[in-house]
Design a protein around this motif. Structure first.
Motif, PDB file in Angstrom:
ATOM      1  N   ASP B 163       0.843  -1.209   0.000  1.00  0.00           N
ATOM      2  CA  ASP B 163       0.000   0.000   0.000  1.00  0.00           C
ATOM      3  C   ASP B 163       0.868   1.245   0.000  1.00  0.00           C
ATOM      4  OD1 ASP B 163      -2.281  -1.475   0.001  1.00  0.00           O
ATOM      5  OD2 ASP B 163      -2.895  -0.999   2.057  1.00  0.00           O
ATOM      6  N   SER B 183     -11.552   5.423  -7.102  1.00  0.00           N
ATOM      7  CA  SER B 183     -10.432   5.843  -6.257  1.00  0.00           C
ATOM      8  C   SER B 183      -9.586   6.828  -7.049  1.00  0.00           C
ATOM      9  CB  SER B 183      -9.576   4.641  -5.856  1.00  0.00           C
ATOM     10  OG  SER B 183     -10.269   3.781  -5.000  1.00  0.00           O
ATOM     11  N   LYS B 186      -5.654   6.723  -7.113  1.00  0.00           N
ATOM     12  CA  LYS B 186      -4.847   5.558  -7.493  1.00  0.00           C
ATOM     13  C   LYS B 186      -4.456   5.637  -8.965  1.00  0.00           C
ATOM     14  CE  LYS B 186      -6.150   2.115  -4.123  1.00  0.00           C
ATOM     15  NZ  LYS B 186      -7.224   2.780  -3.360  1.00  0.00           N
ATOM     16  N   ALA B 191      -0.064   1.061  -8.719  1.00  0.00           N
ATOM     17  CA  ALA B 191      -0.437  -0.353  -8.613  1.00  0.00           C
ATOM     18  C   ALA B 191       0.753  -1.240  -8.959  1.00  0.00           C
ATOM     19  CB  ALA B 191      -1.618  -0.657  -9.533  1.00  0.00           C
ATOM     20  N   GLN B 234      -5.155  -5.352  -3.889  1.00  0.00           N
ATOM     21  CA  GLN B 234      -5.459  -4.037  -4.467  1.00  0.00           C
ATOM     22  C   GLN B 234      -6.860  -4.034  -5.089  1.00  0.00           C
ATOM     23  OE1 GLN B 234      -2.340  -1.658  -6.358  1.00  0.00           O
ATOM     24  NE2 GLN B 234      -0.893  -3.324  -6.048  1.00  0.00           N
TER      25      GLN B 234
END
Lengths: 286, 286
Positions: B163, B183, B186, B191, B234
């Motif tokens: 994270d 989100s 993000k 990722a 994720q």
């Protein structure tokens, strides 16, 4: 005889012996039949949701519903004895896949929480619960077809006769309604008549059928079995009416011409079959 | 240091060692802690539903969520070896009880189908999925606390470090968004950074920690483990955002002051923990 009644009778005349044949065959034949009914039942369930503005995730839902009875047979010794562990792992992966596809296919305005939840709920309702029938048919490794079939038909016969007794009792006696909002035709008198018929019939079935195929259950156990299975089954019937009433449908579908949908036909059994398995296990039969 | 950051730090400084202590103790202590988190998580889940106009059936929902980790430990040899059969029977009875209480407590206008479905879905999400942590802590009868704790912390550390790497990578590199609607912060770069950190860290954790406690996993298996657990975790994080976004909430709750709710803290782990159990079983560790 009206055209509708003729059709109903024809469907029953074909359907009941066909179902009995599949129960007798057992094994993968029966598991595949249950998988087909599971998919058809899930479709009706999801149609309720669609009418309420929620869009379940069809393909993973149907896959989960269909896999449940196949997995139930696969874990039994007669089905190959797949370790339960892998079924649990598969169920968890399936649950995550439902969540993942919801994420991919539904926007926040599409009520994704209800969509994912009803996808899971419908598949469990129509796939996992009735998969318990497989356990009745294959109660131990290599059990004779006659024994397994007799065990399957115990809750089936009690439910069908109980439904008829409830309808007759309600019609003859009348009186206060059981669930006026959900099932306006059901009365308390009918419910008591249904339960009474099951309490009387179950020990009789034990004497006439189960004893003959080598299943030993005490008569008081069978009377209790009849009572509990009848009450749970009738509750399951009213439970399905709640979901139909929510979206203003009279029948869940037209899968059985003249008899309504899969959910209409099996509503009592979804709850009654797993209850039957648990009780027979408690009584040492399974 | 802002008051908020100070509070966050204080909560983490107390919470992480406390959690580690419970993991080390294991057994019923850990199962009861998981049961408490399950109830708190289910409450947040049901609050999402309430905001969307659906009213889940609280008490059976919380009971189911709490019973899941207790049952998970009870079936393990260290927990007494309760036959899995009874857990299955209990789960079916619970499912029917949820249906029955929905019938008793919700009218057709109360969206009973979604209410019953979300009751089940929320309890499985927050109770059944994280119950898999118990299996990591007690991978075999009488395993040392150090071994079990090391296994539990493998997915925990990968998730936390991943994270942080994702946040850092996203901040430093920027680029296209991963899930702009759900989100907005993000990015794909984040990722990939998160997954890369897990792929690198997992074999390192194997060499430094797992080898020391007698757990033998190959390095390529751990690298694969890092990759899969990071991707699934994720996805679980984005999945929870979908449900928050549906009802316009930023945090799922305030269970951990400064850190948001139980769902915010554990969103990745709900999916990552059972995945970790399945992978370690495939690798022969469990």
């Amino acid at each position: 005889m009206s055209a509708d009644l003729a059709r109903r009778t024809a469907v029953a005349a074909v359907g009941i012996p066909a179902a009995a044949a599949f129960v007798w065959l057992g094994g993968w034949f029966l598991a595949i039949l249950l998988a087909l009914f599971a998919v058809a039942g899930a479709r009706e369930f999801y149609r309720f949701a669609e009418r309420g503005g929620v869009h379940p995730i069809g393909v993973p839902g149907y896959a989960g519903a269909a896999l449940a009875p196949l997995a139930a047979f696969a874990v039994l010794p007669d089905g190959g004895g797949l370790p339960v562990w892998w079924v649990g792992a598969g169920a968890v992966i399936w649950f995550i896949v439902v969540g993942g596809t919801t994420m991919a296919l539904r926007a926040p305005v599409d009520r994704p929480l209800a969509a994912a939840a009803i996808t899971v709920f419908g598949a469990v309702y129509t796939g996992v619960l009735p998969a318990s029938l497989i356990i009745l048919r294959h109660p131990a490794p290599g059990v004779a077809a006659s024994t397994g079939t007799a065990l399957v038909f115990l809750p089936l016969v009690l439910t069908w006769v109980g439904d008829t007794a409830a309808m007759g009792g309600g019609y003859l006696i009348g009186g206060p309604k059981l669930a006026p909002v959900l099932s306006p035709k059901k009365t308390w008198a009918g419910a008591v008549a249904g339960a009474t018929s099951a309490v009387v019939l179950a020990p009789l079935y034990g004497r006439v059928v189960l004893e003959r195929v080598g299943v030993d259950v005490r008569l008081w156990q069978l009377a209790l079995f009849g009572l509990v299975v009848s009450i749970v089954g009738q509750a399951g019937d009213v439970g399905e009416s709640l979901y139909k009433r929510e979206v203003g449908m009279k029948d869940s579908g037209g899968f059985f011409p003249g008899h309504g949908g899969v959910l209409d036909r099996f509503d009592s059994l979804y709850w009654a079959l797993p209850t039957a398995v648990i009780l027979l296990r408690l009584f040492g039969v399974l």
